[in-house]
Enzyme design. Structure first.
Site, PDB file in Angstrom:
ATOM      1  N   LYS A 184       2.518  -3.600   6.514  1.00  0.00           N
ATOM      2  CA  LYS A 184       2.851  -3.778   5.096  1.00  0.00           C
ATOM      3  C   LYS A 184       4.342  -3.531   4.869  1.00  0.00           C
ATOM      4  CE  LYS A 184      -1.216  -4.751   3.402  1.00  0.00           C
ATOM      5  NZ  LYS A 184      -1.473  -6.052   2.741  1.00  0.00           N
ATOM      6  N   TYR A 207      -1.299  -0.474  10.387  1.00  0.00           N
ATOM      7  CA  TYR A 207      -1.610  -1.099   9.089  1.00  0.00           C
ATOM      8  C   TYR A 207      -0.447  -0.873   8.126  1.00  0.00           C
ATOM      9  CZ  TYR A 207      -3.207  -1.472   4.334  1.00  0.00           C
ATOM     10  OH  TYR A 207      -3.279  -1.776   2.995  1.00  0.00           O
ATOM     11  N   SER A 251       0.824  -1.207   0.000  1.00  0.00           N
ATOM     12  CA  SER A 251       0.000   0.000   0.000  1.00  0.00           C
ATOM     13  C   SER A 251       0.856   1.254   0.000  1.00  0.00           C
ATOM     14  CB  SER A 251      -0.887   0.003   1.255  1.00  0.00           C
ATOM     15  OG  SER A 251      -1.531   1.256   1.403  1.00  0.00           O
TER      16      SER A 251
HETATM   17  C1  WQD Z   1      -9.631   9.335   0.907  1.00  0.00           C
HETATM   18  C2  WQD Z   1      -9.890  10.822   1.091  1.00  0.00           C
HETATM   19  C3  WQD Z   1     -10.096  11.493   3.389  1.00  0.00           C
HETATM   20  C4  WQD Z   1     -13.814   9.258   4.107  1.00  0.00           C
HETATM   21  C5  WQD Z   1      -6.853   4.395   2.926  1.00  0.00           C
HETATM   22  C6  WQD Z   1      -5.677   3.592   3.408  1.00  0.00           C
HETATM   23  C7  WQD Z   1      -4.901   3.096   2.213  1.00  0.00           C
HETATM   24  C8  WQD Z   1      -5.823   2.323   1.298  1.00  0.00           C
HETATM   25  C9  WQD Z   1      -7.017   3.169   0.879  1.00  0.00           C
HETATM   26  C10 WQD Z   1      -5.557   0.002   1.848  1.00  0.00           C
HETATM   27  C11 WQD Z   1      -9.092  11.448   2.243  1.00  0.00           C
HETATM   28  C12 WQD Z   1     -11.410  11.716   2.641  1.00  0.00           C
HETATM   29  C13 WQD Z   1     -12.670   9.808   3.539  1.00  0.00           C
HETATM   30  C14 WQD Z   1     -14.902  10.120   4.457  1.00  0.00           C
HETATM   31  C15 WQD Z   1     -13.653  11.993   3.637  1.00  0.00           C
HETATM   32  N1  WQD Z   1      -6.285   1.132   1.908  1.00  0.00           N
HETATM   33  N2  WQD Z   1     -12.604  11.152   3.308  1.00  0.00           N
HETATM   34  N3  WQD Z   1     -14.765  11.462   4.206  1.00  0.00           N
HETATM   35  O1  WQD Z   1      -7.226   7.362   3.734  1.00  0.00           O
HETATM   36  O2  WQD Z   1      -6.457   7.798   1.323  1.00  0.00           O
HETATM   37  O3  WQD Z   1      -6.374   5.506   2.217  1.00  0.00           O
HETATM   38  O4  WQD Z   1      -7.656   3.592   2.091  1.00  0.00           O
HETATM   39  O5  WQD Z   1      -4.562  -0.220   1.256  1.00  0.00           O
HETATM   40  O6  WQD Z   1      -3.853   2.279   2.665  1.00  0.00           O
HETATM   41  O7  WQD Z   1      -4.844   4.433   4.153  1.00  0.00           O
HETATM   42  O8  WQD Z   1      -8.575   6.528   1.745  1.00  0.00           O
HETATM   43  O9  WQD Z   1     -10.951   6.647   1.185  1.00  0.00           O
HETATM   44  O10 WQD Z   1     -10.283   6.697   3.631  1.00  0.00           O
HETATM   45  O11 WQD Z   1      -9.825   8.701   2.176  1.00  0.00           O
HETATM   46  O12 WQD Z   1     -13.571  13.226   3.437  1.00  0.00           O
HETATM   47  O13 WQD Z   1     -15.983   9.676   4.996  1.00  0.00           O
HETATM   48  O14 WQD Z   1     -11.266  11.024   1.415  1.00  0.00           O
HETATM   49  O15 WQD Z   1      -9.822  12.565   4.294  1.00  0.00           O
HETATM   50  O16 WQD Z   1      -8.741  12.770   1.871  1.00  0.00           O
HETATM   51  P1  WQD Z   1      -7.129   6.914   2.314  1.00  0.00           P
HETATM   52  P2  WQD Z   1      -9.984   7.092   2.221  1.00  0.00           P
END
Ligand code: WQD
Length: 346
Positions: free
Chosen positions: A159, A155, A131
Site C-alpha cells: 500500500k 501488505y 490502510s
Molecule cells: C484488531 C484487534 C488484534 C483477531 C488489520 C490490518 C489492517 C486492516 C484491518 C486492511 C487487534 C485483536 C484480532 C482475533 C484478537 N485491513 N484480535 N483476536 O490487525 O488492527 O488490522 O485489519 O486494510 O490493515 O492490519 O485488525 O481485526 O485483525 O485485529 O484479539 O481473533 O483485535 O490483536 O488488537 P488489525 P484485526
C-alpha cells in the site's frame, strides 16, 4: 454528458457498501472484479437495496487489454469513465508475510497496469484504498497523515509503494487527481442486513470472528494478548462503521473530480476501543455470549492505534457518524440473518 465511475473490487465487503452510497449520491458505478474475494450474490443484494442492477465486468486489474476494452466500451457508449475507485487488492496481513510475491503482484503490479490503462484512456481521477497499516509502530497517537510511514509487513508495504507511485504520477501530470484513503478498522454492515462481511475461511479480523462465534459457527474468540499497556491490557483499535467508510469514498470521489493533485487522508473515528470493550459491546447489542480465552499476542500486532480524522473533516467534509453500539447491532443483523454468509439463501 453521462459519466461512469469504475469501481475495481466492487463486489467485496467495502465495495458493496460503497456502491450503495455511490448510487444514493447519483453516481453510475461500473464494477470490475475478478471475484477472488467478492461475490455475485453480494452484488445481487446491492441491487435489492438500491432498486437496480449494478453493471459488472468480470476481470483482473493485471489484465491491461481487458481494462482498455472497458474504457473503450464506456467511451463508445457515450458514458466515458471519468474516475476510478480502486478497491481491488489482497488484504490479509499474515497471508502477505507468507506470500509476498502474490501480494506485490496483485496490489502493486495490478495498480501499475490499471494506471497505465488510465493513461491510455486519458482518465485522470483516482481514489485509492490504502490502510493505516502503512504507519507501523506509532511514534505518537493519534496517527496524523504526517506520521512516519513504516509498514512492518508486505501488505502494508504494498500500500505504501502505491501511495508513492500516485504522488509521482500527480507530480508528473498536474491535471491528475489522486485521493488516498488510509482506512482504520471498518466493521459492521449495512442496516438492511442484506450485505456484510463474508470472509473466506476462518476470519483473520476480529469482528467477523466475533460474529461467527455469536452465531455458533466458531467456538470462542482468542484474545491476542492481555498484557498491552492499555487500560484492560487488550489491543486498542479505531473501529469505524462500514457505512461511514463507504460515505467517505463518495466524498473522496467528489473531491477528486474537483481537485487535481495528491491528497492522503485517514478514515477513522478518532476513538479507540479495546478488544474486551468490543466484545462487551457486541454481547450487549446481540444478546449473545461471546466466549473468550486469553491467548498469546499475535506476531506483528501493535498495542494501540487510532486516527486523527481532522484532515478528512477539513478536506472531504467527512466525519464518522456511527458509534460502536450501532456497528455491533448492524453487524449482528447481517450475521444472524446470514449465518453462512452469502451462501445463505436470503
Ligand atoms: C484488531 C484487534 C488484534 C483477531 C488489520 C490490518 C489492517 C486492516 C484491518 C486492511 C487487534 C485483536 C484480532 C482475533 C484478537 N485491513 N484480535 N483476536 O490487525 O488492527 O488490522 O485489519 O486494510 O490493515 O492490519 O485488525 O481485526 O485483525 O485485529 O484479539 O481473533 O483485535 O490483536 O488488537 P488489525 P484485526
Amino acid at each position: 454528458m453521462a459519466q461512469t465511475l469504475l469501481v475495481t473490487g466492487g463486489a467485496g465487503y467495502i465495495g458493496t457498501h460503497t456502491l450503495v452510497e455511490l448510487v444514493a449520491a447519483g453516481w453510475q458505478p461500473l464494477v470490475y472484479d475478478n471475484f477472488s474475494n467478492g461475490s455475485r450474490e453480494a452484488l445481487a443484494r446491492v441491487a435489492r437495496i438500491v432498486g437496480r442492477e449494478i453493471p459488472c465486468i468480470e476481470g483482473d486489474v493485471r489484465d491491461g487489454a481487458a481494462l482498455d476494452a472497458v474504457f473503450a466500451q464506456c467511451a463508445s457508449a457515450g458514458a466515458p469513465v471519468t474516475c476510478v475507485l480502486h478497491l481491488a487488492a489482497l488484504k490479509v496481513v499474515g497471508e502477505s508475510i507468507e506470500q509476498p510475491v502474490r501480494y506485490y503482484d496483485n496490489n502493486v503490479q495490478g495498480t501499475l497496469v490499471l494506471l497505465a490503462a488510465m493513461e491510455r484512456a486519458r482518465v485522470r481521477r483516482f481514489v485509492f484504498s490504502s490502510s493505516a497499516n502503512v504507519y507501523g509502530e506509532p511514534e505518537a497517537l493519534p496517527y496524523t497523515e504526517g506520521h512516519r510511514i513504516s509498514p512492518t509487513n508486505p501488505y502494508g508495504r504494498s500500500k505504501s509503494m502505491v501511495e508513492t507511485v500516485l504522488r509521482d504520477v500527480a507530480t508528473a501530470d498536474p491535471s491528475f487527481s489522486a485521493v488516498v484513503l488510509r482506512y482504520f478498522n471498518p466493521i459492521g454492515a449495512h442496516p438492511s442486513g442484506l450485505i456484510g462481511e463474508d470472509p473466506r475461511g476462518v476470519p483473520d479480523n476480529i469482528f467477523p470472528y466475533i460474529t461467527q462465534v455469536a452465531v455458533g459457527q466458531l467456538a470462542a474468540l482468542s484474545v491476542f494478548g492481555d498484557d498491552y499497556p492499555t487500560p484492560d491490557g487488550t489491543g486498542i483499535r479505531d473501529y469505524l462503521h462500514i457505512v461511514d467508510l463507504a460515505r467517505g469514498h463518495v466524498k473522496a470521489v467528489e473531491y477528486a473530480m474537483a481537485h487535481p493533485g495528491w491528497l492522503v487522508t485517514n478514515l477513522g473515528t478518532g476513538r479507540g476501543t479495546s478488544v474486551l470493550e468490543l466484545v462487551a459491546a457486541f454481547e450487549k447489542a446481540s444478546g449473545r455470549p461471546v466466549p473468550c480465552r486469553i491467548a498469546p499476542r499475535r506476531a506483528g500486532d501493535i498495542g494501540e492505534a487510532w486516527a486523527d480524522p481532522s484532515l478528512a473533516a477539513r478536506t472531504l467534509g467527512w466525519t464518522a457518524q456511527y458509534d460502536i453500539d450501532t456497528m455491533c447491532a448492524d453487524g449482528w443483523r447481517w450475521q444472524s440473518g446470514n449465518p453462512d454468509g452469502y451462501t445463505t439463501s436470503a
